[in-house]
Design a protein around this motif. Structure first.
Motif, PDB file in Angstrom:
ATOM      1  N   LEU A 263       0.830  -1.212   0.000  1.00 44.13           N
ATOM      2  CA  LEU A 263       0.000   0.000   0.000  1.00 44.13           C
ATOM      3  C   LEU A 263       0.859   1.254   0.000  1.00 44.13           C
ATOM      4  O   LEU A 263       0.480   2.274  -0.568  1.00 44.13           O
ATOM      5  N   ALA A 264       2.034   1.208   0.643  1.00 41.67           N
ATOM      6  CA  ALA A 264       2.923   2.383   0.659  1.00 41.67           C
ATOM      7  C   ALA A 264       3.403   2.729  -0.739  1.00 41.67           C
ATOM      8  O   ALA A 264       3.567   3.902  -1.084  1.00 41.67           O
ATOM      9  N   GLU A 265       3.662   1.693  -1.572  1.00 42.99           N
ATOM     10  CA  GLU A 265       4.091   1.954  -2.944  1.00 42.99           C
ATOM     11  C   GLU A 265       2.971   2.622  -3.751  1.00 42.99           C
ATOM     12  O   GLU A 265       3.246   3.387  -4.677  1.00 42.99           O
ATOM     13  N   ARG A 266       1.727   2.322  -3.415  1.00 40.05           N
ATOM     14  CA  ARG A 266       0.599   2.907  -4.161  1.00 40.05           C
ATOM     15  C   ARG A 266       0.165   4.251  -3.579  1.00 40.05           C
ATOM     16  O   ARG A 266      -0.500   5.026  -4.254  1.00 40.05           O
ATOM     17  N   ARG A 267       0.538   4.540  -2.331  1.00 43.42           N
ATOM     18  CA  ARG A 267       0.039   5.736  -1.673  1.00 43.42           C
ATOM     19  C   ARG A 267       0.659   7.008  -2.252  1.00 43.42           C
ATOM     20  O   ARG A 267      -0.057   7.965  -2.556  1.00 43.42           O
ATOM     21  N   ASP A 268       1.995   7.051  -2.422  1.00 43.52           N
ATOM     22  CA  ASP A 268       2.647   8.274  -2.916  1.00 43.52           C
ATOM     23  C   ASP A 268       2.175   8.646  -4.318  1.00 43.52           C
ATOM     24  O   ASP A 268       1.868   9.832  -4.567  1.00 43.52           O
ATOM     25  N   PRO A 269       2.098   7.700  -5.291  1.00 43.38           N
ATOM     26  CA  PRO A 269       1.548   8.092  -6.601  1.00 43.38           C
ATOM     27  C   PRO A 269       0.113   8.619  -6.509  1.00 43.38           C
ATOM     28  O   PRO A 269      -0.258   9.543  -7.227  1.00 43.38           O
ATOM     29  N   ALA A 270      -0.698   8.016  -5.618  1.00 38.97           N
ATOM     30  CA  ALA A 270      -2.074   8.486  -5.488  1.00 38.97           C
ATOM     31  C   ALA A 270      -2.116   9.908  -4.941  1.00 38.97           C
ATOM     32  O   ALA A 270      -2.901  10.743  -5.393  1.00 38.97           O
TER      33      ALA A 270
ATOM     34  N   LEU B  65      -6.695   4.496   0.469  1.00 38.89           N
ATOM     35  CA  LEU B  65      -5.345   3.924   0.544  1.00 38.89           C
ATOM     36  C   LEU B  65      -4.662   4.294   1.851  1.00 38.89           C
ATOM     37  O   LEU B  65      -3.992   3.460   2.476  1.00 38.89           O
ATOM     38  N   GLU B  66      -4.818   5.556   2.272  1.00 37.76           N
ATOM     39  CA  GLU B  66      -4.185   6.002   3.510  1.00 37.76           C
ATOM     40  C   GLU B  66      -4.752   5.246   4.698  1.00 37.76           C
ATOM     41  O   GLU B  66      -4.017   4.832   5.609  1.00 37.76           O
ATOM     42  N   LEU B  67      -6.104   5.042   4.707  1.00 35.71           N
ATOM     43  CA  LEU B  67      -6.733   4.324   5.810  1.00 35.71           C
ATOM     44  C   LEU B  67      -6.280   2.871   5.839  1.00 35.71           C
ATOM     45  O   LEU B  67      -5.927   2.334   6.897  1.00 35.71           O
ATOM     46  N   ARG B  68      -6.280   2.255   4.659  1.00 30.33           N
ATOM     47  CA  ARG B  68      -5.827   0.846   4.605  1.00 30.33           C
ATOM     48  C   ARG B  68      -4.371   0.724   4.991  1.00 30.33           C
ATOM     49  O   ARG B  68      -3.966  -0.234   5.668  1.00 30.33           O
ATOM     50  N   TYR B  69      -3.565   1.697   4.564  1.00 31.60           N
ATOM     51  CA  TYR B  69      -2.140   1.659   4.922  1.00 31.60           C
ATOM     52  C   TYR B  69      -1.949   1.800   6.437  1.00 31.60           C
ATOM     53  O   TYR B  69      -1.152   1.088   7.046  1.00 31.60           O
ATOM     54  N   ALA B  70      -2.709   2.739   7.055  1.00 35.63           N
ATOM     55  CA  ALA B  70      -2.582   2.931   8.499  1.00 35.63           C
ATOM     56  C   ALA B  70      -3.009   1.675   9.253  1.00 35.63           C
ATOM     57  O   ALA B  70      -2.365   1.262  10.230  1.00 35.63           O
ATOM     58  N   GLU B  71      -4.123   1.037   8.773  1.00 35.54           N
ATOM     59  CA  GLU B  71      -4.585  -0.189   9.444  1.00 35.54           C
ATOM     60  C   GLU B  71      -3.547  -1.297   9.303  1.00 35.54           C
ATOM     61  O   GLU B  71      -3.228  -2.004  10.271  1.00 35.54           O
ATOM     62  N   ALA B  72      -3.003  -1.451   8.072  1.00 35.08           N
ATOM     63  CA  ALA B  72      -2.020  -2.517   7.852  1.00 35.08           C
ATOM     64  C   ALA B  72      -0.759  -2.252   8.651  1.00 35.08           C
ATOM     65  O   ALA B  72      -0.158  -3.173   9.225  1.00 35.08           O
ATOM     66  N   ARG B  73      -0.346  -0.992   8.711  1.00 33.07           N
ATOM     67  CA  ARG B  73       0.874  -0.670   9.461  1.00 33.07           C
ATOM     68  C   ARG B  73       0.682  -0.915  10.951  1.00 33.07           C
ATOM     69  O   ARG B  73       1.579  -1.418  11.630  1.00 33.07           O
ATOM     70  N   ALA B  74      -0.519  -0.529  11.467  1.00 33.38           N
ATOM     71  CA  ALA B  74      -0.785  -0.770  12.882  1.00 33.38           C
ATOM     72  C   ALA B  74      -0.814  -2.267  13.185  1.00 33.38           C
ATOM     73  O   ALA B  74      -0.302  -2.723  14.211  1.00 33.38           O
TER      74      ALA B  74
END
Length: 1014
Positions: A448-455, A592-601
């Protein structure tokens, strides 16, 4: 430099591998690169630049946040650019692979591989490719040396960015200077300006520092001089002329004044020294007389006091005589006192020892008590074996208690281990599930981090796109309104001009004079001159209307340029953001940000879960090992307990016989030890008491004999006459003091000078001391004044010497500062000698700009049908500096005006001519490297058909120098005029290229996909 082939893989919008055959496209000399917005036309040019220099053009790299790797590429496909070209007669192949995150071969997640580069050269003789280098640095140096251009120069010369040159035409001198400075590498001249300015500041600082030190010395000299100099020191600031001479002149005046004051101080001190010597001699005489008079008076008083103490002195002498006789009896007295004290102590010890014995030993003497003590000691020696047996029994008892305690502890540990091991499998499964869950969350977070910056980048571009769209509408409305106002003003001006032409006869008739010829017909008779009507338009009204029209037209042109800039920004933002609505992009980015935060947590507990699993495994091994150790210790304890019980039974039987009626062998031994000690102590006490009694009797006899021989009736009388040390010393001191005092008084009264002084009048010592003190004070004042004057002279001499040295040291530095300041002012354009205020770098760039304008004019005249010519201007703009002005000469009007007044279409072909001219000049500057392939990016949509034909003719003429030109444009008419085309088509899976060469004019096209697919 000629391009042959370009292969692009997973780069920018191209998800797969795309190939471009520039040899086929260049066969016609002119080819078109087109496609919809955001398809990737500019990415093809970026790939060429990246292959050569390892970086894309600066504006797109830093300003637009370009991502090299394609979002459409498969995870296992690596980004790669391969370019085949000929430069300086050598055919080369450059391959570059930027760093990328590839999937791990084992497990999940990604790993980053470093960037790689290859450079190969084709050897025609062997028809093979030879590897030259795989070093990024070596390849970059080799390409830069062969091309003779930096990346910035290449992007300006080969990838002609028309928007940059349109801004160059409208820019001021400073902005033009920055662009030309990058292209022609004039930083060395700017460095000369900088070095001169730095040297000027450094020398100025040194001069000011020297002047500040000189002024500091002047202030110190003023402090040292005090108020002796009436003229104040020079009130000049550091750096002002004449400072050194003024300081040295004032210092000379201060030194001469200080020397005069020193001479006067020395004279006053000499007189004060003479007066003090005379006063000291008188004071010494008076003091001596007063001393002798006091001495005689004190001696008479002391003699009277001695006479009063004469009886006490004689009594003390008698007391001392008796004490001397008693001292012969003192040793016998001491011996008798010592014997008496020893006897009392021995008797007390005897009584105390007998009280501790049983009544059976009450009358026993010393021999009997000693024999009883020996008997008790012999019985005590027989109990030693029983003591060892008793100690061993105690050790066995403690060992048995320790075995029982260990058995209880092992049982507790065994039960705890069995309880823990019963839940081991469930615990291990739970911990393993936690580790796997956290690992999956970590992998998901990385993806998700790889997809977050382009988004986020697309969202930012979309917001800019929306803002630019609103700005475009507003700018378009302003441009339309301004153009309407300009049209209305032009119609008004033409109407007034027509009205004036219709009434021009009345205007000419107003100037007729009787008898003078008419300026139109030449007749001197004017029978019926025309008359002005009420609505006549004069020349002033027409000129005001013309000025209003020109102002409206300039404002309309300015608003149209602003509209073009906003449209360019909108196109760039649209190319990056695409057509997706901003709200949808914001929702995607937020999701994406929400999913990334959940996955990171969820993945943050991976390390802790692994640690807990490892700790649980170690605990399982420890519990199993503990069970095994407990079993071994239990078997060993059984055999140890049996041996302990047998030995205890044997020892208890032995001890029952040894301790008798006592509670234990130790108690029996303690009884015997105490009895033997008491008996031995009592025997010794009895013997000592008998001995001290005999010594006391002998001491009494010797004391009586000694007192009789000393003349005392009894020993008690001799003891009373004795003096202790303190009393003896005190009595002797009093006798000696009286004797000394009596001799001293007699000696003083016998002195002749003392007796003679006593007969003289009393001396006046206070008056003599006052006179001497007054003379000493005067001498101190004059000495202090002299010392102060001497220190002032020395300090002024020292500071003057240092000031003179500073002036001599600063002289060459001042000359250097004047010379460097003049050169720095000339180079920076701030000096009055530099009439045009032109900087050194601007002067060099002005020469280059003249060359560029001359080269651009050749093509501009052809594009504009001979109407426009570019000229360089070194006129000053207002109060600014001169050197980098650029004007256009309009052959139709004969006027020279600023390039910023050109219309949109005129600005395009003027900037194109400027870009081509700049390419020629930079090429010559780079050593004459031949540029066979050029690219022109956008701008053709602002041209009409005739101008477009002229521009294409100029570009087509570049083939005379064996060049091929690629045009990047959206203009549909160019697709009909230019047959060699490279089309970029975008799709959901990424963009692809379609190429059509000269041989494809009859129809047909090829879509380029995988390598080799043509």
């Amino acid at each position: 430099m000629r391009l042959h082939r370009l292969d692009i893989t997973a780069f920018g919008p191209f998800g797969g591998t795309q190939s471009v055959d520039f040899d086929e496209l260049s066969a016609a000399g002119l080819f078109l690169l087109h496609g919809p917005t955001g398809a990737g036309k500019t990415s093809v040019l970026d790939a060429v630049c990246y292959a050569l220099y390892g970086a894309v053009p600066g504006a797109r790299q830093s300003g637009q946040g370009l991502t090299l790797r394609s979002d459409h590429a498969a995870p296992a496909t690596r980004t790669e650019i391969t370019l085949e070209l000929t430069v300086a007669g050598r055919r080369l192949e450059v391959t570059r692979q930027p760093p990328w995150a590839r999937p791990k071969k084992r497990g999940t997640g990604t790993t980053t591989e470093k960037a790689q580069s290859w450079l190969r050269e084709y050897e025609a003789s062997a028809a093979t490719w030879k590897d030259l280098s795989r070093s990024h640095q070596e390849i970059g140096e080799e390409i830069t040396q062969l091309l003779g251009m930096s990346r910035e120069q290449f992007c300006q010369v080969v990838l002609l960015p028309q928007g940059d040159f349109a801004r160059f035409l409208r820019a001021d001198a400073e902005a033009r200077g920055k662009l030309l400075g990058r292209l022609f590498d004039t930083h060395r001249f700017a460095e000369v300006e900088k070095r001169l300015a730095e040297r000027r500041r450094a020398t100025e600082a040194e001069v000011r520092e020297g002047d500040a030190a000189l002024l500091a010395d002047a202030h110190r000299m003023q402090q040292a001089a005090g108020d002796i100099v009436e003229v104040p020191p020079p009130a000049l600031a550091p750096g002002e002329p004449g400072l050194a001479d003024a300081v040295l002149t004032w210092a000379a005046v201060a030194r001469s004044t200080a020397r005069e004051r020193l001479t006067l101080a020395r004279t006053a001190r000499t007189a004060a020294e003479s007066a003090q010597a005379a006063a000291d001699r008188v004071l010494d005489d008076v003091r001596e007389v007063a001393r002798l008079q006091r001495r005689f008076t004190e001696a008479r008083e002391r003699a009277a006091r001695l006479e009063e103490r004469a009886d006490a002195h004689r009594e003390a002498q008698a007391r001392m005589e008796r004490a001397r006789k008693a001292e012969t009896v003192a040793p016998a007295l001491d011996l008798r006192d010592t014997a008496e004290a020893e006897h009392r102590s021995a008797a007390t010890a005897e009584a105390r020892a007998r009280l501790a014995l049983p009544d059976t030993y009450a009358g026993a003497g010393a021999p009997g008590l000693a024999a009883a003590a020996r008997k008790a000691a012999e019985e005590l020696g027989g109990l030693e074996s029983a003591r060892r047996a008793e100690r061993r029994l105690g050790e066995l008892t403690r060992e048995r208690a320790s075995l029982d305690r260990q058995e209880r502890e092992d049982e507790d540990v065994r039960q705890d281990a069995e309880s823990w091991l019963a839940t081991w499998e469930a615990t291990r499964a739970e911990l393993q599930a936690r580790v796997e869950s956290a690992q999956e969350a970590t992998t998901r977070a990385e993806q998700l981090a790889e997809r977050r910056d382009p988004a986020q980048a697309r969202l930012g571009a979309a917001r800019q796109r929306d803002q630019f769209a609103r700005d475009t509408d507003a700018a378009h409305a302003r441009a339309l309104a301004a153009r309407e106002r300009a049209t209305d003003a032009r119609v008004h001006w033409l109407d007034l001009k027509e009205q004036r032409l219709q009434g021009i006869a009345a205007e000419l008739a107003a100037g007729l004079v009787d008898g003078e010829p008419c300026a139109v017909c030449g007749s001197s008779a004017h029978p019926a001159p025309a008359r002005k009507d009420a609505g006549h338009v004069d020349r002033e009204a027409e000129e005001r209307a013309l000025a209003a029209y020109q102002r409206a037209d300039e404002q309309a042109t300015k608003d149209e340029r602003g509209l073009g800039l906003v449209r360019e920004a909108l196109a760039a933002a649209t190319a990056e953001a695409g057509d997706t609505p901003t709200g949808q992009l914001a929702e995607q980015a937020e999701e994406l940000e929400l999913r990334y935060a959940e996955a990171r947590a969820a993945g943050s507990g991976l390390h802790a879960a692994r640690e807990r699993l490892a700790q649980a495994g170690l605990e399982h091994e420890r519990r199993v090992a503990a069970q095994q150790e407990i079993a071994l210790r239990s078997a060993a304890r059984v055999s140890h307990r049996d041996r302990n019980d047998g030995e205890r039974a044997s020892l208890e039987e032995e001890l029952a016989q040894a301790r008798g009626a006592a509670e234990s062998v130790a108690a029996r031994a303690a009884q015997l030890e105490r009895r033997a000690a008491l008996l031995a102590e009592a025997a010794e006490a009895v013997r000592v008491a008998e001995d001290t009694a005999q010594r006391l009797k002998d001491a009494d006899a010797r004391l009586s004999d000694a007192a009789f021989r000393a003349g005392f009736d009894t020993p008690q009388a001799a003891a009373a006459a004795l003096l202790d040390n303190a009393a003896h010393r005190d009595l002797q001191r009093r006798l000696d003091a009286w004797q000394l005092e009596d001799g001293a008084v007699r000696a003083v009264l016998a002195e002749a000078d003392t007796a003679a002084a006593a007969e003289r009048p009393a001396a006046d010592l206070a008056a003599a001391e006052r006179a001497a003190e007054s003379a000493a004070r005067r001498l101190r004042e004059t000495a202090s004044a002299q010392d102060e004057a001497a220190r002032r002279c020395a300090e002024l001499d020292r500071l003057s010497t240092r000031a003179g040295a500073s002036v001599r040291r600063l002289a060459p530095l001042r000359e250097e500062f004047d010379r460097v300041a003049r050169l720095a002012g000339l180079a920076a354009g701030t000096s009055a000698e530099n009439e045009r205020r032109m900087r050194l770098e601007s002067y060099v760039l002005a020469a280059r700009l003249e060359q560029v304008a001359a080269a651009a004019t050749v093509r501009l005249q052809r594009m504009s049908s001979g109407r426009y010519t570019l000229v360089h201007s070194d006129d000053r703009a207002g109060r600014g500096r001169s050197g980098l002005g650029l004007h256009v000469v309009d052959a139709w009007t004969g006027r020279e005006r600023d390039t910023a007044t050109l219309s949109g279409g005129e600005t395009f072909f003027a900037s194109l001519a400027l870009a081509l001219g700049l390419a020629d000049v930079v090429t010559d500057e780079a050593g004459g490297v031949r540029l066979d392939t050029l690219f022109i990016d956008e701008g053709f949509g602002s041209l009409d058909d005739q101008t477009l034909d002229e521009v294409l003719d100029v570009l087509d003429s570049l083939r005379e120098r064996d060049r091929s030109v690629g045009i990047v444009s959206h203009v549909a008419d160019l697709r009909r005029r230019i047959h060699a085309q490279l089309e970029v088509v975008k799709g959901r899976t990424g963009s692809v290229v379609r190429q059509r060469g000269v041989q494809d004019r009859a129809g047909g096209s090829v879509t380029q996909g995988a390598p080799g697919e043509r």
